[in-house]
Design an enzyme around this catalytic site. Structure first.
Site, PDB file in Angstrom:
ATOM      1  N   HIS A 249     -13.180   9.615   2.036  1.00  0.00           N
ATOM      2  CA  HIS A 249     -11.838   9.015   2.008  1.00  0.00           C
ATOM      3  C   HIS A 249     -10.926   9.810   2.940  1.00  0.00           C
ATOM      4  CE1 HIS A 249      -8.295   6.996   0.585  1.00  0.00           C
ATOM      5  NE2 HIS A 249      -7.740   8.144   0.248  1.00  0.00           N
TER       6      HIS A 249
ATOM      7  N   ARG B 110     -18.844 -11.962  -8.113  1.00  0.00           N
ATOM      8  CA  ARG B 110     -18.960 -10.542  -7.743  1.00  0.00           C
ATOM      9  C   ARG B 110     -20.137  -9.868  -8.444  1.00  0.00           C
ATOM     10  NH1 ARG B 110     -14.524  -7.596  -4.915  1.00  0.00           N
ATOM     11  NH2 ARG B 110     -15.467  -5.547  -4.795  1.00  0.00           N
TER      12      ARG B 110
HETATM   13  C1  GRF Z   1     -12.916   6.545   7.450  1.00  0.00           C
HETATM   14  O1  GRF Z   1     -11.815   7.283   7.918  1.00  0.00           O
HETATM   15  C2  GRF Z   1     -12.888   6.414   5.947  1.00  0.00           C
HETATM   16  O2  GRF Z   1     -12.299   7.500   5.321  1.00  0.00           O
HETATM   17  C3  GRF Z   1     -12.045   5.193   5.756  1.00  0.00           C
HETATM   18  O3  GRF Z   1     -12.456   4.329   6.783  1.00  0.00           O
HETATM   19  C4  GRF Z   1     -12.835   5.091   7.912  1.00  0.00           C
HETATM   20  C5  GRF Z   1     -14.160   4.563   8.392  1.00  0.00           C
HETATM   21  O4  GRF Z   1     -14.332   4.854   9.735  1.00  0.00           O
HETATM   22  N1  GRF Z   1     -12.224   4.645   4.440  1.00  0.00           N
HETATM   23  P1  GRF Z   1     -15.699   4.522  10.491  1.00  0.00           P
HETATM   24  O5  GRF Z   1     -16.019   3.056  10.232  1.00  0.00           O
HETATM   25  O6  GRF Z   1     -16.757   5.437   9.978  1.00  0.00           O
HETATM   26  O7  GRF Z   1     -15.364   4.762  11.934  1.00  0.00           O
END
Ligand code: GRF
Length: 212
Positions: free
Chosen positions: A121, A77
């Site tokens: 998020h 990693r």
């Molecule tokens: C978003 O809702 C983000 O908050 C979550 O994953 C989703 C990504 O969606 N972690 P996208 O790939 O931008 O459509």
């Protein structure tokens, strides 16, 4: 008194690298916003941790350079983190946006982009961090859900908050319906906030972040 960190606007347009893992609807929203003249944002590259990230297609269609760094292609990693950091830094970003990037970056990446790496998020932090925000919110029975845009630190969804947007939870919601309602608001928030960062720069004072 708490020390402030100031990040100035780039008069030539904020250089942004976007990191994705999935469908890339947030990336698509950023790419669809007029750039860089009125919006003041230039998406200079899109990176992913997997070749199957469907959102890479949006970048290719927009002639934005793409790169893929899979953890499994590296001995450990730490070396993945080093290559991800160097590759991203090669595009000289003012800001790196994690838009559905499903990997926690390592210490080198955080040290290379302090205060310049943000994540969106799909829950109202500090409630429901982690991978299943909408499902956890639904299971808990909250009546308001939403999305949080924050500056990434070395925790999981713990960094200083830039902005939050809320949506109602309806009685007949499923995980899918709530996820979609959140994503709609989340995309608008991301585009608006990145534009504000581009126009005014941003300041981090302790846990407070302001775009002016
Ligand atoms: C978003 O809702 C983000 O908050 C979550 O994953 C989703 C990504 O969606 N972690 P996208 O790939 O931008 O459509």
């Amino acid at each position: 008194m708490q020390k402030s960190q100031r990040f100035e606007a780039n008069p030539e347009g904020l250089r942004v690298v976007v990191l994705i893992s999935g469908g890339g609807s947030n990336l698509a929203a950023l790419l669809a916003a007029p750039q860089p003249d009125r919006y003041g944002v230039q998406i200079v590259a899109v990176g992913a941790d997997r070749h199957s990230a469907a959102g890479l297609q949006y970048a290719r269609e927009a002639d934005v350079p793409v790169f893929v760094e899979r953890i499994s292609d590296h001995p450990d990693r730490d070396s993945w983190d080093r290559v991800l950091t160097d590759t991203t830094a090669g595009f000289r970003p003012d800001l790196v946006v994690s838009a559905g990037f499903l990997k926690l970056v390592g210490p080198r990446f955080l040290a290379r982009f302090p205060g310049r790496y943000i994540n969106t998020h799909n829950a109202l932090l500090p409630a429901f961090p982690g991978m299943h925000g909408p499902a956890d919110a639904l299971a808990y029975g909250v009546k308001i859900a939403g999305a949080t845009l924050f500056v990434v630190d070395d925790g999981v969804d713990t960094g200083p908050i830039l902005a939050q947007t809320s949506v109602p939870v309806l009685d007949d919601d499923t995980e899918d319906s709530l996820t979609e309602r959140i994503k709609y608001a989340e995309r608008a928030q991301l585009v608006e906030q990145v534009a504000l960062m581009a126009q005014y720069g941003w300041t981090i004072t302790g846990r407070r972040v302001t775009t002016k």
